[in-house]
Structure formats: structure tokens, C-alpha cells
Design an enzyme around this catalytic site. Structure first.
Site, PDB file in Angstrom:
ATOM      1  N   LYS A  54      16.516   7.234   8.216  1.00  0.00           N
ATOM      2  CA  LYS A  54      17.122   7.303   6.879  1.00  0.00           C
ATOM      3  C   LYS A  54      16.460   8.416   6.060  1.00  0.00           C
ATOM      4  CE  LYS A  54      18.437   2.496   7.027  1.00  0.00           C
ATOM      5  NZ  LYS A  54      18.142   1.100   6.766  1.00  0.00           N
ATOM      6  N   GLN A  98      14.171  -2.216   3.380  1.00  0.00           N
ATOM      7  CA  GLN A  98      14.454  -2.412   4.811  1.00  0.00           C
ATOM      8  C   GLN A  98      14.262  -3.881   5.182  1.00  0.00           C
ATOM      9  OE1 GLN A  98      15.629   0.036   6.952  1.00  0.00           O
ATOM     10  NE2 GLN A  98      15.918  -1.700   8.342  1.00  0.00           N
ATOM     11  N   ASP A 121      23.060  -0.540  -0.351  1.00  0.00           N
ATOM     12  CA  ASP A 121      23.339  -1.329   0.856  1.00  0.00           C
ATOM     13  C   ASP A 121      24.547  -2.245   0.632  1.00  0.00           C
ATOM     14  OD1 ASP A 121      21.989  -0.943   3.192  1.00  0.00           O
ATOM     15  OD2 ASP A 121      20.239  -2.149   2.637  1.00  0.00           O
TER      16      ASP A 121
END
Ligand code: NAP
Length: 302
Positions: A54, A98, A121
Site C-alpha cells: 500500500k 491494517q 476502506d
């Protein structure tokens, strides 16, 4: 019949180039670039490798990227305080925590603490609600489902009026993609069936699908004879079925299989994603797209 291969790696490159060009243009016109913070708690090897990818992608696109690594024993309170700091940080448009988090931290509390307008997200309940309402309410579609929809659209598959069958009802793939495909508008407007372990006739439902999206996590679950000739098959499953020595690096790597028997299915389907190299490359790409969108919304140019 040999299906058209839906090449996620190529489509990712196409989208990343579009994002890169847009970032450049916004920087020139507005003097701003998208800001993304990735918060990594602990050193879980899979999480470290996802976060590294990422960061590399954000860097390549010219984003302002902040990598915030925290020890595995960070308290829930300290993590919530950190999120609050980034919620207030004007240079940050997207906050990514994460997952999974260590067991002593309540994941739900952490997700709920992220400002929904920076939740790239798309997991915050406000964004799940926005997705359900659809249309102009939708802000950040969750990344894997958004990637699936892009693959379908960019392959030129007609979605309007199509029978879409989604196998799996997880909150990160099955439920959101089913919801997205039934909305009015481009790349959607489909008739959607969502099937799961409680479904009586899995095979019968799959056989009706013009677009079959499989996210069960069961290698080879979907048999070739379940596929309607000419259907578009999106295999989300990533299953480790063994190990092999990589020809490139000489190191041990996992052998990955999807939820669909690819070799046989490609002789029946009209188009199909491989595993790996289909849906996988799309997830991080869509995270970048969401972060760019967050900045655009803030600048009033979305
Ligand atoms: P999950 O949370 O385990 O959900 C799996 C779903 O599939 C559940 O709803 C389950 O039904 C259903 N299911 C399992 N076995 C079934 C069967 N025999 N018949 C019918 N339905 C069945 O999994 P997930 O997180 O959605 O992930 C699914 C797969 O996609 C995994 O292989 C994962 O690694 C992969 N994945 C890939 C990406 C990517 O490429 N970027 C991203 C996310 C996930 P019940 O609800 O009834 O238990």
C-alpha cells in the site's frame, strides 16, 4: 470455447495511470495531493507485506503517505487517540488501519473511531449505510467489491438486467458487492441473488448466473458444470493449497487456488478472472481511488 481472461494486473495498471494523471492535475491546480496514513499494529508478516504494498503504491502515485507502525502491545486507548490525531490532520484524507488487530483491541471500536469521511476502506457503519442507499450517497465503496465492479465494467460485460449470483455473504466482499450490483446506474442495475451455506440449491442458483461472483474461500467449490455457457466468472477466493519453489527467487512460495476450477471453467465461461492475478491486484488500487476521491470531495471537485 475459451473464455476471455480478465487480467487484473493489466486493469490495475490502467487505473493507476488514471489516478497518477489526476493527482498531477490536482497538484498543479490546487496545490494539494491525497494524504494516506497506514497504521500497522504489531508485526504480523501478512499485514507487514500488505502495508508495504500500500505504501509503495501510494508513493508511486505521488500521494503524501504516512506510515505509522505501532507495537503489538499498544493499548486500545492509545490507538484510539492516534486515530483521533489523524482525524484532525488536514493533510490526511484517508486513514487505513491494517486488520486484523491484536486480540486485546476491539476492532469495531477502532473502525467506528475513524472519521467516516476519511474511512477509505469503507468499513465504518456510516459508509455501509451510504453504500446501501447508493447513488450520490455512496462515498467509499469497500475496496475488494469496488475492484470486482471495475473488472466487470472494464471487461465490457453488460450488468443491466443481468442475473448476478454472489456466493458468500461476508461483510467485506459478499454483502457489499451484492448491494452494489443491485443499485440503479452504470455497472449495476442487476438482479442479484446472494447464496451461502444455508442455501438449498447452490448449483441451481450458480447455473442461472450471467455474472457469477464467488467469495467463499473454498478451493474448487464451483464446478465447471455449474457455469452458464458464456457467463462472466469473478473468482475472489484466494486459497493456499500447498507450497512450491519460485522459479524467479528460488524461495518457497504458496500455491494459490481460487474457489472455481479455473482450467475447466475457462472452457465454458465467456470471461473469467485467474487466481492469482484477477481480483487480487484490484484491492489496493481501489484504496488509492478512494483516497483520491476523499481529497476531491474536500476540494469540492468530486
Ligand atoms: P468469509 O468471511 O470466510 O466468508 C465466506 C462466505 O462464503 C460466508 O458467507 C460463507 O457462508 C460462504 N461459504 C463458505 N463455504 C460455502 C459453501 N460451501 N457454500 C456456500 N457458501 C459458502 O470470507 P471472505 O472474507 O468473504 O473471503 C472469501 C474469499 O475471498 C477468501 O478466499 C479470501 O481469501 C478471498 N478474498 C480475496 C480478496 C482479494 O483478492 N483482494 C479480498 C478479500 C477476500 P456462511 O455465511 O453461511 O458461513
Amino acid at each position: 470455447m475459451t473464455a476471455k481472461l480478465i487480467n487484473g494486473t493489466e486493469i490495475r495498471e490502467e487505473i493507476l495511470k488514471e489516478i497518477e494523471a489526476e493527482v498531477k492535475e490536482i497538484k498543479e491546480k490546487h496545490g494539494k495531493v491525497p494524504g494516506l496514513v497506514t497504521i500497522l499494529v504489531g508485526e504480523n508478516p501478512a499485514s507487514v507485506s500488505y502495508v508495504t504494498l500500500k505504501i509503495q503504491t501510494a508513493h508511486r502515485l505521488g500521494f503524501h503517505e504516512v506510515q505509522d507502525s505501532q507495537p503489538g502491545d499498544i493499548s486500545e486507548e492509545a490507538l484510539l487517540a492516534l486515530i483521533d490525531k489523524y482525524n484532525k490532520d488536514d493533510a490526511i484524507n484517508g486513514i487505513l488501519v491494517q486488520l486484523p488487530l491484536p486480540k486485546h483491541i476491539d476492532e469495531k471500536k477502532v473502525i467506528n473511531a475513524i472519521d467516516p469521511d476519511k474511512d477509505v476502506d469503507g468499513f465504518h457503519p456510516v459508509n455501509v449505510g451510504r453504500l446501501m442507499i447508493g447513488g450520490s450517497e455512496l462515498k467509499f465503496p469497500p475496496c475488494t467489491p469496488a475492484g470486482i465492479q471495475e473488472l466487470i465494467v472494464r471487461t465490457g460485460v453488460e450488468t443491466s438486467g443481468a442475473e448476478v449470483v454472489v456466493v458468500g455473504r461476508s461483510n467485506i466482499v459478499g454483502k457489499p458487492i451484492a448491494n452494489m450490483m443491485l443499485q440503479k446506474g452504470k455497472g449495476a442495475n442487476s438482479t442479484v441473488t446472494l447464496v451461502h451455506t444455508g442455501t438449498k440449491d447452490l448449483e441451481g442458483h450458480c447455473k442461472r448466473a450471467d455474472i457469477l461472483i464467488v467469495a467463499a474461500g473454498v478451493p474448487g467449490l464451483v464446478k465447471p458444470e455449474w457455469i452458464k455457457p458464456g457467463a462472466c466468472v469473478i473468482d475472489v477466493g484466494v486459497n493456499r493449497v500447498g507450497e512450491k519453489i519460485s522459479e524467479k527467487t528460488g524461495k518457497k512460495v504458496a500455491i494459490l487456488r481460487g474457489d472455481v476450477d479455473f482450467d475447466a471453467a475457462k472452457e465454458i465461461a465467456g470471461s473469467i478472472t485467474p487466481v492469482p492475478g484477477g481480483v487480487g491486484p484490484m484491492t489496493i488500487t481501489m484504496l488509492m481511488k478512494n483516497t483520491l476521491k476523499s481529497l476531491k470531495v474536500k476540494l469540492g471537485i468530486a
